[in-house]
Each structure stands twice: as C-alpha cells, then as structure tokens.
Scaffold this active site. Sequence first.
Site, PDB file in Angstrom:
ATOM      1  N   GLN A  85      -8.103  -0.404   3.019  1.00  0.00           N
ATOM      2  CA  GLN A  85      -8.954  -1.079   4.012  1.00  0.00           C
ATOM      3  C   GLN A  85     -10.231  -1.684   3.410  1.00  0.00           C
ATOM      4  OE1 GLN A  85      -8.576  -1.648   7.333  1.00  0.00           O
ATOM      5  NE2 GLN A  85      -6.503  -0.822   7.283  1.00  0.00           N
ATOM      6  N   GLY A 144       0.818  -1.211   0.000  1.00  0.00           N
ATOM      7  CA  GLY A 144       0.000   0.000   0.000  1.00  0.00           C
ATOM      8  C   GLY A 144       0.854   1.263   0.000  1.00  0.00           C
ATOM      9  N   THR A 145       1.874   1.286   0.823  1.00  0.00           N
ATOM     10  CA  THR A 145       2.709   2.483   0.939  1.00  0.00           C
ATOM     11  C   THR A 145       3.319   2.859  -0.408  1.00  0.00           C
ATOM     12  OG1 THR A 145       3.208   1.957   3.239  1.00  0.00           O
ATOM     13  CG2 THR A 145       4.723   3.460   2.126  1.00  0.00           C
ATOM     14  N   THR A 153      12.569  -6.282 -10.907  1.00  0.00           N
ATOM     15  CA  THR A 153      12.082  -7.640 -11.155  1.00  0.00           C
ATOM     16  C   THR A 153      10.847  -7.915 -10.304  1.00  0.00           C
ATOM     17  OG1 THR A 153      14.295  -8.366 -11.718  1.00  0.00           O
ATOM     18  CG2 THR A 153      12.739 -10.085 -11.065  1.00  0.00           C
ATOM     19  N   SER A 158      -3.316  -2.980  -0.708  1.00  0.00           N
ATOM     20  CA  SER A 158      -2.225  -3.710  -0.071  1.00  0.00           C
ATOM     21  C   SER A 158      -2.685  -5.148   0.156  1.00  0.00           C
ATOM     22  CB  SER A 158      -1.917  -3.041   1.271  1.00  0.00           C
ATOM     23  OG  SER A 158      -1.012  -3.818   1.994  1.00  0.00           O
ATOM     24  N   ASN A 195      -8.498   3.612   8.288  1.00  0.00           N
ATOM     25  CA  ASN A 195      -7.974   2.415   8.944  1.00  0.00           C
ATOM     26  C   ASN A 195      -8.121   2.454  10.463  1.00  0.00           C
ATOM     27  OD1 ASN A 195      -5.976   4.518   8.236  1.00  0.00           O
ATOM     28  ND2 ASN A 195      -4.662   3.375   9.623  1.00  0.00           N
ATOM     29  N   CYS A 227       3.013   5.760  23.132  1.00  0.00           N
ATOM     30  CA  CYS A 227       3.757   6.524  24.130  1.00  0.00           C
ATOM     31  C   CYS A 227       5.218   6.139  24.010  1.00  0.00           C
ATOM     32  CB  CYS A 227       3.241   6.188  25.524  1.00  0.00           C
ATOM     33  SG  CYS A 227       4.097   7.132  26.798  1.00  0.00           S
ATOM     34  N   HIS A 286      -1.868  -7.778   1.977  1.00  0.00           N
ATOM     35  CA  HIS A 286      -2.092  -8.476   3.247  1.00  0.00           C
ATOM     36  C   HIS A 286      -3.365  -8.015   3.940  1.00  0.00           C
ATOM     37  CE1 HIS A 286       0.131  -4.958   4.813  1.00  0.00           C
ATOM     38  NE2 HIS A 286      -0.473  -5.196   5.956  1.00  0.00           N
TER      39      HIS A 286
HETATM   40  N1  PLP Z   1      -3.229   2.846   3.893  1.00  0.00           N
HETATM   41  C1  PLP Z   1      -4.009   2.313   4.846  1.00  0.00           C
HETATM   42  C2  PLP Z   1      -5.414   2.824   4.996  1.00  0.00           C
HETATM   43  C3  PLP Z   1      -3.531   1.295   5.663  1.00  0.00           C
HETATM   44  O1  PLP Z   1      -4.319   0.788   6.612  1.00  0.00           O
HETATM   45  C4  PLP Z   1      -2.211   0.829   5.469  1.00  0.00           C
HETATM   46  C5  PLP Z   1      -1.630  -0.215   6.336  1.00  0.00           C
HETATM   47  O2  PLP Z   1      -2.032  -0.406   7.441  1.00  0.00           O
HETATM   48  C6  PLP Z   1      -1.428   1.404   4.446  1.00  0.00           C
HETATM   49  C7  PLP Z   1      -1.981   2.404   3.694  1.00  0.00           C
HETATM   50  C8  PLP Z   1      -0.018   0.960   4.189  1.00  0.00           C
HETATM   51  O3  PLP Z   1       0.012  -0.299   3.564  1.00  0.00           O
HETATM   52  P1  PLP Z   1       1.322  -1.194   3.566  1.00  0.00           P
HETATM   53  O4  PLP Z   1       1.623  -1.520   4.993  1.00  0.00           O
HETATM   54  O5  PLP Z   1       1.000  -2.386   2.723  1.00  0.00           O
HETATM   55  O6  PLP Z   1       2.423  -0.410   2.951  1.00  0.00           O
END
Ligand code: PLP
Length: 377
Positions: free
Chosen positions: A166, A50-51, A224, A186, A132, A312, A188
């Site tokens: 999500q 996702g990132t 790759t 993403s 999320n 924290c 997973h």
């Molecule tokens: N965006 C949302 C809404 C997420 O919940 C997450 C991961 O928790 C991400 C982006 C990032 O995804 P990834 O950890 O696969 O890079």
Amino acid sequence: MEPFLRKQFGNPSGLYSIGREAQAGVDDARKRVADCLDARSSEILFTSGGTESINAAMLGIAYAMRRAGAGNHVITTAIEHHAGIHTAQYLEELGFDVTYLGCDPHGRVSTAEFAAALRPETVLASVMLANNEVGTVQPIAEIAAAIRDYATRRRHRVLLHTDAVQAPGWLPLAVDELRVDALSLSSHKFGGPKGSGILYLRRATPFRQLLHGGGQEMQKRAGTENVAGIVGTAAALEIASRGIGERSLRVRLLRERLRDGILARVPDVLVNGCQENCLPNNLNVSFAGIESDVLVAGLDARGVACSSGSACSNSTWEPSHVLMAMGVHIRQAVGSIRFSLGEDTTAEEIDAVLEMLPGEVAKAREGSLALAHPEAD
Ligand code: PLP
C-alpha cells in the site's frame, strides 16, 4: 510497455537478438526499480504480484532458516492482508510456530510487544508497512531496531519482511531506512499493470525459491518473465516515487475534507484507524446501523467506487479481521466503508460524495439487515 506488447516478442532467455532485446528491457527495469528502493539490481525479483511476493518471502525465508537449523518461530500480526495471514497459517501447517501480534484501537502494533515476542527460535518477522483497510502505518524501522538489538544480545539472526503493497507513491521506500531484509510490492497499487509485482530480497538473505523450474530471476523465481509487465512496473514505480511529499500533503488535505465533512453531515459515524501515522489516501469509516455492502451498492449506482470492510455470503457475516483485531464492535465493523483517494482526486469530487452521502446512508440504514443480525447485539 507497448513495444513489448506489439512487436518485441522475444523471450529473455533466448540467445538470439530479439531475446537479448527483451532481456535488456528486463535488466533496465530491474535497475530502475532498484534505484527507487535504494537497493542493488541483484536484490530485485519480479513476480506475479503482491501475493506471490509475500508468499515467496515468508515461505522462502522461513524454510531456508529452519533448514539451516536456526529455528522455527515466526512473528506476524493479526492485521496483515490475507496474503500474509494465510501464508502464516500455511507455515503453521508446515510445522512452524507462529505468533500473531495484536494491535491497539488505532491499528498500531506495539514495538514493545513485538520485542517481547522474540525468542531464540525466531527466524522471521513479517509486519506490513501500511494497512490496506484502515491505512495505519506500522513502526517498521523501530521493529527492525528491536530485532537488531535482540540479534546483537543473543547473537541470533531474525529476518524482517514487510508487505509494503500500500505504500508506493505515499511513503518513502528506501530499504536501508526501513531496515528490512525483504519487501513486497504489487504494481497495480502504484499505477502499474495488474498481475505484476516486486520482491526485494537483501543480499545474503537466506531464501529458498517458491517456484521451481528454469534459472530465471537469478535462480530465485523460475518461469519466463512477463516482460511488458516488468517494464510497466518499473516505469510506474519511478513515476510514483517522484514528488511523494507534495502528493501526500495534497491528498491528506482532501482526505481530511472528506472525513470532517462526513462527521459533520452524517450522524453515528466512527472513523477507524490512526489519524496521524496513516496513509494520506485511505479513509475508513463505520456507519452505525448499516451493512456496508448496501451502501457500497448505493454509492456505486451514483458513480462512486468504494470498498466494504465486510462480506455477507450465505447469510454468514464476515466482519473485517483488521477491525475486529482493533476491538471495533461487530455492529460498527459490518458497517465500515473504505474510501481510497487517488492523486487525481479533486475537491469537487470529495464535495460531490459529501453531498450524496447523507441520503445514501439513510437509505442504507432503512434497508440494512445489520440490526436484524443476531450477533449484532
Ligand atoms: N498486501 C496488501 C496490503 C494488499 O493491499 C494487497 C492487495 O490488495 C495484497 C497484499 C495482494 O496483492 P496482489 O493482489 O497484487 O496479489
């Protein structure tokens, strides 16, 4: 995935037969993902998660639009995942002007406020589909309609990206219904392998790649391919895309059972997030007078895995930026817990959590540092 982890080690870029087998696996996965999103194969890129998808979409579209002389203004929200917020901050470092829209107390972004933020220099809007932390679902199709309206009146193009990480398995993801130009996923989050993701990029969307190098992924993402990850991603998305209505209904009832049970058994509780337009599997609750990490540790010791909304570190409190944007008091924000239900979650499991929660909350309240925190008042 197994054949590609055990015996089919070909590189999809190779012209030899085992390379072609790997390429066939990637091609087939791309077609299957495209079908799940009602998109074309040529609009699907595989990424490392996702990132990366979010970074590639936001940076790649904003950069390409600015280079074409279309402008340098980007609209996003204050409640995006850090993958979106930090990318927006980086865009600011690169000289873009970024508007961060707030939200209402339920975590909903206002379409009217969004429309008012559009300007002749706006090139990109990035608004998440579902949050999320609190599960609130944003009115993406309405936001897309506002963009379309503006674009028609001003003859100016604004591209729309959504972080839909999500959503799979819970919300429909047909890209023409959502009317987005780019969408990030993403693996997973929908039962696929970690470290794999998808970026949908509508045909003819201006885009400059994030990763430079080889010509993989239609020249849009060098490197790759993670063949096993890609094949697993496609299989998982297909499974998650089936039976969304029935799954969502069943899990929503369990979520309500958990929410109502908590409200009935534990005093001084606040439920965070919109209760109508929300993910069916996400429940965010603030317990007054606790620091959430203490409760997370107590529940973990009893076999329940949930997330805290605050962290924290070195005596510095970092309440959730999402809850703060919603106007939740810092004392409530530092005591927030997110329960995520799965499609396998049972009513017995919910009841077991409800059984242990009053005692665990009481213990956490006793041991909590939250009340001693200077900002808590
Ligand atoms: N965006 C949302 C809404 C997420 O919940 C997450 C991961 O928790 C991400 C982006 C990032 O995804 P990834 O950890 O696969 O890079």
